[in-house]
Design a protein around this motif. Sequence first.
Motif, PDB file in Angstrom:
ATOM      1  N   GLN A   1       0.925  -0.901  -0.249  1.00 58.74           N
ATOM      2  CA  GLN A   1      -0.055   0.231   0.062  1.00 58.74           C
ATOM      3  C   GLN A   1       1.140   1.429   0.251  1.00 58.74           C
ATOM      4  N   VAL A   2       2.100   1.439   0.852  1.00 61.79           N
ATOM      5  CA  VAL A   2       2.655   2.389   0.299  1.00 61.79           C
ATOM      6  C   VAL A   2       3.678   2.327  -0.491  1.00 61.79           C
ATOM      7  N   GLY A   3       3.516   1.350  -1.654  1.00 64.45           N
ATOM      8  CA  GLY A   3       4.104   1.563  -3.024  1.00 64.45           C
ATOM      9  C   GLY A   3       5.559   0.564  -2.759  1.00 64.45           C
ATOM     10  N   GLY A   4       6.125   0.428  -1.499  1.00 70.17           N
ATOM     11  CA  GLY A   4       7.143  -1.484  -2.009  1.00 70.17           C
ATOM     12  C   GLY A   4       8.099  -0.251  -1.160  1.00 70.17           C
ATOM     13  N   ILE A   5       9.366  -1.072  -0.643  1.00 67.93           N
ATOM     14  CA  ILE A   5      10.454  -0.897   0.406  1.00 67.93           C
ATOM     15  C   ILE A   5      11.225  -0.190  -1.026  1.00 67.93           C
ATOM     16  N   ASP A   6      11.993   0.977  -0.840  1.00 65.99           N
ATOM     17  CA  ASP A   6      13.070   1.718  -1.428  1.00 65.99           C
ATOM     18  C   ASP A   6      14.602   1.151  -1.779  1.00 65.99           C
ATOM     19  N   LEU A   7      14.573   0.880   0.188  1.00 67.25           N
ATOM     20  CA  LEU A   7      15.558   0.485  -0.147  1.00 67.25           C
ATOM     21  C   LEU A   7      16.059  -0.817   0.903  1.00 67.25           C
ATOM     22  N   GLN A   8      16.599  -1.784   0.857  1.00 73.92           N
ATOM     23  CA  GLN A   8      16.002  -2.800   2.468  1.00 73.92           C
ATOM     24  C   GLN A   8      17.677  -2.568   2.995  1.00 73.92           C
ATOM     25  N   LEU A   9      17.907  -3.213   3.878  1.00 71.01           N
ATOM     26  CA  LEU A   9      18.848  -2.822   4.790  1.00 71.01           C
ATOM     27  C   LEU A   9      18.948  -5.066   4.992  1.00 71.01           C
ATOM     28  N   LEU A  10      20.685  -5.362   4.444  1.00 73.31           N
ATOM     29  CA  LEU A  10      19.900  -6.655   5.792  1.00 73.31           C
ATOM     30  C   LEU A  10      21.183  -6.811   6.067  1.00 73.31           C
ATOM     31  N   GLY A  11      21.057  -7.875   7.370  1.00 76.78           N
ATOM     32  CA  GLY A  11      22.604  -8.439   7.618  1.00 76.78           C
ATOM     33  C   GLY A  11      22.079 -10.236   7.593  1.00 76.78           C
ATOM     34  N   ILE A  12      23.810 -11.115   7.132  1.00 72.21           N
ATOM     35  CA  ILE A  12      23.721 -11.250   6.882  1.00 72.21           C
ATOM     36  C   ILE A  12      24.117 -13.120   8.303  1.00 72.21           C
ATOM     37  N   GLY A  13      23.575 -14.440   8.559  1.00 71.22           N
ATOM     38  CA  GLY A  13      23.318 -15.091   9.273  1.00 71.22           C
ATOM     39  C   GLY A  13      24.826 -16.066   8.891  1.00 71.22           C
ATOM     40  N   SER A  14      25.749 -16.642   9.792  1.00 72.00           N
ATOM     41  CA  SER A  14      26.905 -17.195   9.536  1.00 72.00           C
ATOM     42  C   SER A  14      26.486 -18.539   8.653  1.00 72.00           C
ATOM     43  N   ASN A  15      25.006 -18.946   8.408  1.00 73.38           N
ATOM     44  CA  ASN A  15      24.696 -20.114   7.688  1.00 73.38           C
ATOM     45  C   ASN A  15      24.054 -19.104   6.723  1.00 73.38           C
ATOM     46  N   ALA A  16      24.815 -18.401   6.023  1.00 68.63           N
ATOM     47  CA  ALA A  16      23.809 -17.556   5.050  1.00 68.63           C
ATOM     48  C   ALA A  16      22.161 -16.931   5.003  1.00 68.63           C
TER      49      ALA A  16
END
Length: 242
Positions: free
Chosen positions: A123-138
Amino acid sequence: MDMNIVVVSNFDSMSEEVAKIVIAQIRRKPSSVLGLATGSSPLGVYSLLEEYHNRGVDFSKIITFNLDEYVGLAGDHPQSYRYYMEQNLFARVNIKPEKTHIPNGIAQDLQEECRSYDETIRQVGGIDLQLLGIGSNAHIGFNEPGTPFGTTTHVVDLTESTIRDNARFFASRSEVPTQALSMGIKSIMHAQNIVLMANGGSKADAIFAALRGPVTPEVPASVLQLHPSVTVVVDQAAGSKL
Ligand code: F6R
């Protein structure tokens, strides 16, 4: 396809790189929709965002969606991701509380909570910028190895090892959450731009497998190879196998 990989010397420079990307996004579009992560990786980024805010960057139109939350923890529980976000970012910038979204871990109907979470993002038009970390199992979000790429926001059964790891943060074993709500791989892949960050040698194998290995649900972060706009910011230790 078009993965931009930035290797920097340490955690502080990783945090500076990522904070610059977030601030550029906010300057380009003051009403940006940001996807946020918890954990140790983004802590430096959040304290830099506070500094940028103190120097005049306005967060009042920003909308946020967090990746995940534990089932059964209310927002004022110190181990909840809502609490983490309030402590580390939301209370430190002029973001509007009603514009911050985190899956509700104490919703009566968890399936409905997941469905409406994806719907609200749409409804808000989607995410412009997504921050991600990663687990040691990816893992990304709480999407553990084996999660189908088509998954939207969903209820996750935590693995025995995750439950064991978390136990030290709780008064008793019975209080440790056994489930979480997580944005799915598909929800994450819908973001227009993605920044994946990692630091430390314990992430080196995961970063190598995610960026250089085959694209497979066994390595959840490898799906990012299929996304048109990903920036990976790693310190030398995490990037040592690239
Ligand atoms: C956090 C999240 C997790 C973490 C990952 C890395 O919201 O979704 O996938 O990003 O577990 O955690 P840290 O940064 O603590 O190493």
